[in-house]
Design an enzyme around this catalytic site. Structure first.
Site, PDB file in Angstrom:
ATOM      1  N   THR B 183      11.862 -10.774  -2.248  1.00  0.00           N
ATOM      2  CA  THR B 183      11.288 -10.526  -3.552  1.00  0.00           C
ATOM      3  C   THR B 183      12.349 -10.953  -4.556  1.00  0.00           C
ATOM      4  O   THR B 183      13.492 -11.165  -4.177  1.00  0.00           O
ATOM      5  CB  THR B 183      11.111  -8.988  -3.631  1.00  0.00           C
ATOM      6  OG1 THR B 183      10.258  -8.573  -2.584  1.00  0.00           O
ATOM      7  CG2 THR B 183      10.598  -8.503  -4.948  1.00  0.00           C
ATOM      8  N   ARG B 211      -3.240  -8.176   1.472  1.00  0.00           N
ATOM      9  CA  ARG B 211      -2.176  -7.210   1.759  1.00  0.00           C
ATOM     10  C   ARG B 211      -1.341  -7.022   0.497  1.00  0.00           C
ATOM     11  O   ARG B 211      -0.888  -7.979  -0.118  1.00  0.00           O
ATOM     12  CB  ARG B 211      -1.284  -7.705   2.893  1.00  0.00           C
ATOM     13  CG  ARG B 211      -0.053  -6.811   3.188  1.00  0.00           C
ATOM     14  CD  ARG B 211       1.190  -7.328   2.510  1.00  0.00           C
ATOM     15  NE  ARG B 211       2.420  -6.617   2.897  1.00  0.00           N
ATOM     16  CZ  ARG B 211       3.602  -6.819   2.344  1.00  0.00           C
ATOM     17  NH1 ARG B 211       3.744  -7.707   1.391  1.00  0.00           N
ATOM     18  NH2 ARG B 211       4.671  -6.136   2.755  1.00  0.00           N
ATOM     19  N   ILE B 212      -1.166  -5.753   0.139  1.00  0.00           N
ATOM     20  CA  ILE B 212      -0.326  -5.428  -1.009  1.00  0.00           C
ATOM     21  C   ILE B 212       0.946  -4.781  -0.477  1.00  0.00           C
ATOM     22  O   ILE B 212       0.895  -3.929   0.421  1.00  0.00           O
ATOM     23  CB  ILE B 212      -1.081  -4.476  -1.977  1.00  0.00           C
ATOM     24  CG1 ILE B 212      -2.268  -5.218  -2.605  1.00  0.00           C
ATOM     25  CG2 ILE B 212      -0.141  -3.938  -3.056  1.00  0.00           C
ATOM     26  CD1 ILE B 212      -3.127  -4.371  -3.528  1.00  0.00           C
ATOM     27  N   GLY B 213       2.090  -5.161  -1.045  1.00  0.00           N
ATOM     28  CA  GLY B 213       3.362  -4.613  -0.603  1.00  0.00           C
ATOM     29  C   GLY B 213       3.907  -3.613  -1.596  1.00  0.00           C
ATOM     30  O   GLY B 213       3.174  -3.038  -2.391  1.00  0.00           O
ATOM     31  N   ASP B 214       5.206  -3.446  -1.579  1.00  0.00           N
ATOM     32  CA  ASP B 214       5.825  -2.437  -2.426  1.00  0.00           C
ATOM     33  C   ASP B 214       6.005  -2.898  -3.865  1.00  0.00           C
ATOM     34  O   ASP B 214       6.140  -2.076  -4.766  1.00  0.00           O
ATOM     35  CB  ASP B 214       7.201  -2.058  -1.864  1.00  0.00           C
ATOM     36  CG  ASP B 214       8.144  -3.246  -1.919  1.00  0.00           C
ATOM     37  OD1 ASP B 214       9.106  -3.214  -2.718  1.00  0.00           O
ATOM     38  OD2 ASP B 214       7.925  -4.219  -1.170  1.00  0.00           O
ATOM     39  N   THR B 233      13.795  -4.515  -2.615  1.00  0.00           N
ATOM     40  CA  THR B 233      13.328  -5.677  -1.871  1.00  0.00           C
ATOM     41  C   THR B 233      13.507  -5.412  -0.390  1.00  0.00           C
ATOM     42  O   THR B 233      14.402  -4.660  -0.001  1.00  0.00           O
ATOM     43  CB  THR B 233      14.118  -6.939  -2.273  1.00  0.00           C
ATOM     44  OG1 THR B 233      13.866  -7.977  -1.318  1.00  0.00           O
ATOM     45  CG2 THR B 233      15.621  -6.699  -2.304  1.00  0.00           C
ATOM     46  N   GLY B 234      12.657  -6.032   0.415  1.00  0.00           N
ATOM     47  CA  GLY B 234      12.778  -5.860   1.860  1.00  0.00           C
ATOM     48  C   GLY B 234      11.399  -5.723   2.472  1.00  0.00           C
ATOM     49  O   GLY B 234      10.454  -6.378   2.066  1.00  0.00           O
ATOM     50  N   LYS B 235      11.291  -4.838   3.461  1.00  0.00           N
ATOM     51  CA  LYS B 235      10.021  -4.666   4.169  1.00  0.00           C
ATOM     52  C   LYS B 235       9.124  -3.719   3.361  1.00  0.00           C
ATOM     53  O   LYS B 235       9.347  -2.516   3.314  1.00  0.00           O
ATOM     54  CB  LYS B 235      10.267  -4.137   5.576  1.00  0.00           C
ATOM     55  CG  LYS B 235      11.032  -5.174   6.392  1.00  0.00           C
ATOM     56  CD  LYS B 235      11.329  -4.752   7.810  1.00  0.00           C
ATOM     57  CE  LYS B 235      12.025  -5.909   8.544  1.00  0.00           C
ATOM     58  NZ  LYS B 235      12.472  -5.569   9.878  1.00  0.00           N
ATOM     59  N   GLY B 236       8.119  -4.313   2.778  1.00  0.00           N
ATOM     60  CA  GLY B 236       7.293  -3.583   1.826  1.00  0.00           C
ATOM     61  C   GLY B 236       6.773  -2.265   2.341  1.00  0.00           C
ATOM     62  O   GLY B 236       6.759  -1.254   1.632  1.00  0.00           O
TER      63      GLY B 236
END
EC number: 3.4.19.5
Lengths: 325, 315
Positions: B183, B211-214, B233-236
């Site tokens: 991100t 798909r929605i992330g963080d 940032t990273g794995k949502g």
């Protein structure tokens, strides 16, 4: 202390002039849903399963603003969203922009259990639903005559209507315009009426929470509120399970559901203190309510709005269904 | 009164130590350029909200970061971008998801915050809103780069996303072991302690459509209040569960931790190893950029003259 506990809600911020028969209908539905949850808990069904089955019941019943009976978008359609969270490992699932899935909460559960993701929306969520074989219906299924009437009023008042569940004749128009609950420095009142939710702690102290809604009457298509947002409308941890309702924007800004758990974890408050704290300090000028259970078998409801449709019960026999303070 | 501070990131993840120069240098140069832009805006007295937005716009426009142009692709080879922005002083926020043609998602998030009574708009409606407001849009081919087409192909071949739905814990792919990850984001504070945060992303390679992330979830990828501003940032999926950005602020508020302690705690304890990094600034001009991944593209500067541009851990 200890043992299971359950709470359900049907939304915060209620017209003080809501007719008696509507209040009664709401209480009966809340009672019925509580009883469903109680029977399940007595059969040792886990908290996450109880949350899902109770919310399915609330979605299926057209009374509240979720599933069938959802508030309508500006185009007269229904767009639903939901989220669910399992406190044990803080697993979660959420969906938005749902238009043909009969029970959005169950789709949120499937996102949690059966997909590599936490949140799916719109056509992607609908495709996933079909692949999972969930029950699909036409969008018209969700639309009720009451809400068609309410939408018309909302458009006439040119505002996002606080969904009072008043019959669409007589006092409703007046109530909308001299609504004492318009606020927030914005030209429109922005309550999210009658979202539904359920929180449960089971006999093993596991907490879970879920929330489901059709969103705001006359909302813009594609508008997402607090209900599907983990930490805002829904949250569960090893300590508690929380579901919120009210002004979506205020709930998001306050990360309301997460904060209940955070003050327990980081300030050492108990559930009642935590709920009181966030309602008092985290909402600024916003209006909202929430239901919460703790891993110790406690259940608490808190709100700063004008009433909240709610019910709660604990293993030691306590049960209450209420609307006002 | 303390001074201004700014921090920005271009994604945390498994950035290989042997990243070739031709992949490393353009990103370092971009980080430096964005840092300079942000610093000079702060020095000219621009509000932190404007600074965060302009830096993220710049990162979105750069094709080597996973936001705007250069976004990674969904499983259908399309781009679906999301972003959010938050003003710490007022706690007003805006978020968007599912964008396919909007050149600068972070600016659309800001418009949602400023021009609607809502916080979050998504997919077709967000695109329609963009057009109604004359926001710059381009054909989706503008956003899709040959590198990302190749990454998608690679991800599909290696089947990195575990679409085996019997796996109970969601498995999230590392992004093909190369450098287009995470991100982008920026946090800024001015001398008066006003804070802002903004984050933007294309998501991750081969993600399910929808798909929605963080990144657009306030409290997960982005948060700002009167104490601090954070962009994660990273794995949502882990950042959502961990309510990462809210938790940094909550630890400061409720446990009295400093910014550095709070951020270190969240990255060290609240999320699994290898899943997350963040940049954060506080109202009194502190900066911190912790991560528990192999690396995080990052840069920061403070008014007292400190500045840093880095990818891997400092020691």
């Amino acid at each position: 202390m200890g043992g299971w506990a359950i709470a359900v809600h049907g939304g915060a911020g209620i017209d003080p002039n809501l007719p008696a028969e509507r209040q009664e209908e709401a209480k009966q539905l809340l009672t019925r849903c509580l009883n469903l949850g109680i029977v399940a808990l007595r059969s040792n069904i886990s908290a996450i399963d109880v949350v899902e089955l109770v919310i399915r019941e609330l979605e299926t019943d057209p009374l509240f603003n979720s599933g069938r009976g959802s508030a309508l978008t500006e185009k007269g359609t229904v767009e639903m969203e939901a989220s669910i969270m399992d406190g044990k490992k803080r697993r979660c699932g959420a969906v938005s922009g749902i238009t043909t899935v009969k029970n959005p909460i169950s789709l949120a559960r499937l996102v949690m259990d059966k997909s590599p993701h936490s949140y799916l929306a719109f056509s992607g969520a609908e495709d996933f639903a079909r692949k999972q074989g969930v029950e699909i219906v036409d969008n018209e299924y969700f639309v009720t005559d009451d809400n068609v009437g309410m939408l018309k009023l909302a458009k006439e008042a040119n505002s996002i209507l606080f969904d009072y569940r008043i019959p669409p004749m007589g006092c409703a128009g007046a109530a909308a315009t001299d609504c004492p609950l318009q606020m927030n420095g914005l030209p429109i009142s922005i309550y999210a009426p009658e979202t539904v939710g359920c929180v449960v702690v089971d006999g093993e102290g596991r907490c879970a929470a879920g929330t489901s809604t059709g969103g705001l009457m006359n909302k813009m298509m594609g508008r997402i509120g607090d209900s599907p947002l983990i930490g805002a409308g829904t949250y569960a941890s090893e300590f508690c399970g929380v579901s919120c309702t009210g002004e979506g924007e205020a709930i998001i800004r306050a990360t309301l559901a997460r904060d209940v758990s955070a003050v327990m974890e980081y300030k050492g408050l108990n559930l009642q203190e935590a709920v009181d704290y966030v309602i008092k300090h985290r909402l600024d000028e916003g209006f909202a309510g929430l239901i919460a259970v703790s891993n110790k078998g406690e259940v608490v409801c808190g709100f700063n709005s004008n009433g909240m449709f709610r019910g709660c019960a604990t293993e030691d026999g306590f049960m209450e269904v209420a609307i006002w303070e | 009164m303390v001074g201004w501070a700014i921090a920005l990131h271009g994604g945390a993840g498994d950035i290989p130590i042997d990243l070739p120069d031709e992949r490393r240098i353009p990103r370092e140069t971009a980080l430096r350029h964005c840092l300079d832009l942000g610093v000079s805006a702060l020095k000219s007295g621009e509000p932190p909200l404007d600074v965060a937005e302009l830096v993220v716009r710049e990162l979105e426009n750069h094709p080597d970061f996973n936001a705007g142009k250069g976004s990674v692709l969904t499983t259908q080879g399309t781009v679906e971008m999301e972003a959010s922005i938050m003003d710490g002083k007022t706690k007003r926020c805006g978020a968007v998801s599912g964008l396919t043609t909007v050149v600068n998602p972070v600016s659309l998030a800001r418009l949602v915050m400023e021009k609607t009574p809502h916080i979050y708009l998504a997919f077709d409606a967000a695109e329609a809103f963009a057009r109604a407001h004359g926001v710059e849009t381009l054909e989706s081919s503008h956003f899709i780069t040959p590198e990302n087409i190749a990454r998608l192909k690679q991800a599909k071949e290696f089947n990195r996303v575990q679409l085996d739905y019997t796996v109970p814990t969601p498995k999230v792919p590392d992004n093909c072991g190369d450098s287009q990850i995470g991100t982008v984001g920026c946090v800024a504070v001015d001398g008066a302690g006003n804070l802002a945060s903004a984050t933007s992303t294309g998501g991750y390679v081969n993600k399910m459509v929808g798909r929605i992330g963080d990144t657009p979830v306030i409290g997960a990828g982005t948060y700002a209040n009167h104490l601090c501003a954070i962009s994660a940032t990273g794995k949502g999926e882990e950042i959502i569960r961990g309510t990462v950005s809210r938790d940094v602020a909550a630890l400061m508020e409720y446990k009295g931790l400093s910014l550095t302690e709070a951020a270190a705690y969240v990255v060290g304890q609240s999320v699994p190893r290898g899943s997350c990094g963040l940049v954060a600034v506080s109202a009194n001009g502190e900066v911190t950029m912790p991560f528990n991944t192999t690396g995080m593209f990052r840069a920061c500067a403070t008014e007292d003259g400190y500045s840093e541009i880095a990818i891997w851990p400092n020691n």
